[in-house]
Design an enzyme around this catalytic site. Structure first.
Site, short mmCIF file in Angstrom:
data_model
loop_
_atom_site.label_atom_id
_atom_site.label_comp_id
_atom_site.label_asym_id
_atom_site.label_seq_id
_atom_site.Cartn_x
_atom_site.Cartn_y
_atom_site.Cartn_z
N ASP A 10 0.86 -1.18 0.00
CA ASP A 10 0.00 0.00 0.00
C ASP A 10 0.90 1.23 0.00
O ASP A 10 2.06 1.18 0.41
CB ASP A 10 -0.92 0.03 1.21
CG ASP A 10 -1.90 1.19 1.17
OD1 ASP A 10 -2.73 1.23 0.23
OD2 ASP A 10 -1.83 2.08 2.03
N SER A 11 0.32 2.35 -0.43
CA SER A 11 1.07 3.60 -0.42
C SER A 11 1.34 4.07 1.00
O SER A 11 2.19 4.94 1.22
CB SER A 11 0.31 4.69 -1.19
OG SER A 11 -0.97 4.89 -0.61
N CYS A 73 -4.23 -1.27 -2.37
CA CYS A 73 -4.31 0.18 -2.52
C CYS A 73 -5.14 0.45 -3.77
O CYS A 73 -4.78 -0.01 -4.85
CB CYS A 73 -2.91 0.76 -2.66
SG CYS A 73 -2.84 2.53 -3.07
N GLU A 158 -4.77 9.98 8.52
CA GLU A 158 -3.35 9.77 8.79
C GLU A 158 -2.80 10.72 9.85
O GLU A 158 -1.78 10.43 10.47
CB GLU A 158 -2.56 9.87 7.49
CG GLU A 158 -2.91 8.76 6.50
CD GLU A 158 -1.78 8.39 5.58
OE1 GLU A 158 -0.86 9.22 5.42
OE2 GLU A 158 -1.82 7.28 5.02
N CYS A 192 -11.43 3.13 -0.86
CA CYS A 192 -10.10 3.50 -0.36
C CYS A 192 -9.91 2.71 0.92
O CYS A 192 -10.81 2.69 1.78
CB CYS A 192 -9.99 5.00 -0.10
SG CYS A 192 -8.43 5.49 0.70
N HIS A 194 -8.23 3.27 3.45
CA HIS A 194 -8.23 4.08 4.68
C HIS A 194 -9.63 4.23 5.27
O HIS A 194 -9.79 4.36 6.48
CB HIS A 194 -7.71 5.49 4.39
CG HIS A 194 -6.23 5.61 4.28
ND1 HIS A 194 -5.51 5.05 3.26
CD2 HIS A 194 -5.33 6.27 5.07
CE1 HIS A 194 -4.23 5.35 3.42
NE2 HIS A 194 -4.09 6.07 4.51
#
Length: 275
Positions: A10-11, A73, A158, A192, A194
């Site tokens: 993942d990024s 991702c 984040e 996504c 996240h």
């Protein structure tokens, strides 16, 4: 036996929500997780840059012995996977495989809707790629897909601000923009990795009859099916139950702190340069 782990890329942190589901369903395998936190976020970067970064990380995972890599991702899956599979790997990595998260999600998402209208929430990069529109159309041509980019959600998550009351404003903002596109949306896909950390807030701001679908279990179930259909790959994977975490950020303590929230258990990482 040589260690042949499954690679999860993942990024940044989001892929850990997918990794968590995969490890829960397939606990016996060895895994290596690589987060490109040193160059994240990917969401607003160009196709060229995202392909370059993703391919460097994939090659690093190949060097660690991973015969199978999951791009956990959506942005990398949307902007880099096809080029990696069709242009980069042929002739170089004929026995390895790289899989994404978009196709397995598109294969089943139509089963969740009763009205035939789905909302997709993603990064700017994922939305602009139109990958979900294209893939869902292949499996469910009768379904109407509405997309909404949510550029502030990943930074909120984040930085750890997603639990604060101020985050509700930005959750409501993008949900309103999505629902303004159609009153018939009854299913919303979190496109996504996240976004599951915001799922409780998202559901709080939606009518109760709208379903919110995260990808972790979908991707994990798809991987279980893939390994059953490809015993030649399954037999190559080592089964020691190990989990190793790597990040391209030199602040491994910060990575471990945030990663533990996504993975829902303690994480200890090592710094690595993929160049």
């Amino acid at each position: 036996m040589l260690n042949k782990p499954i690679g999860i890329f993942d990024s940044g942190y989001g892929g850990l929500t997918v990794f968590r589901s995969i490890a829960a369903q397939l606990p016996e395998y060895d895994y290596i997780y690589l987060g490109d936190n040193g160059r994240s976020p990917y969401g607003n970067r160009s196709f060229k840059t995202i392909h370059e970064y993703t391919w460097e990380c994939v090659q690093w995972l190949f060097k660690q012995g991973c015969p199978l890599i999951i791009l956990a991702c959506n942005t990398a899956s949307a902007k880099a996977l096809r080029t990696i599979q069709q242009q980069d790997m042929p002739g170089l990595h004929t026995d390895e495989r790289v899989l994404g998260v978009i196709r397995p999600t598109a294969e089943v998402i139509g089963n969740y809707t009763q009205t035939g209208e789905i909302g997709v929430l993603g990064t700017k990069g994922t939305v602009q790629s139109e990958s979900y529109l294209i893939e869902i159309q292949k499996f469910f041509p009768e379904i109407k897909v509405h997309q909404q980019a949510c550029p502030l959600w990943v930074p909120l998550i984040e930085t750890g601000e997603y639990n604060n009351p101020g985050a509700d404003y930005f959750v409501q903002l993008y949900l309103d923009q999505l629902l303004e596109q159609s009153a018939n949306i009854d299913t919303i896909l979190l496109a996504c990795t996240h976004y599951p950390l915001l799922q409780d807030k998202i559901e709080k701001h939606l009518p109760q009859d709208i379903k919110v679908v995260a990808q972790g279990d979908i991707v994990a179930e798809s991987l279980v099916d893939y390994l059953q259909r490809h015993p030649e790959m399954e037999e190559r994977l080592s089964k020691g139950g190990s989990r190793k975490f790597f990040t391209t950020s030199d602040d491994t303590q910060d990575f471990d702190h945030h990663a533990s929230m996504f993975f829902c258990s303690a994480v200890q990482s090592e710094y690595v340069s993929v160049k």
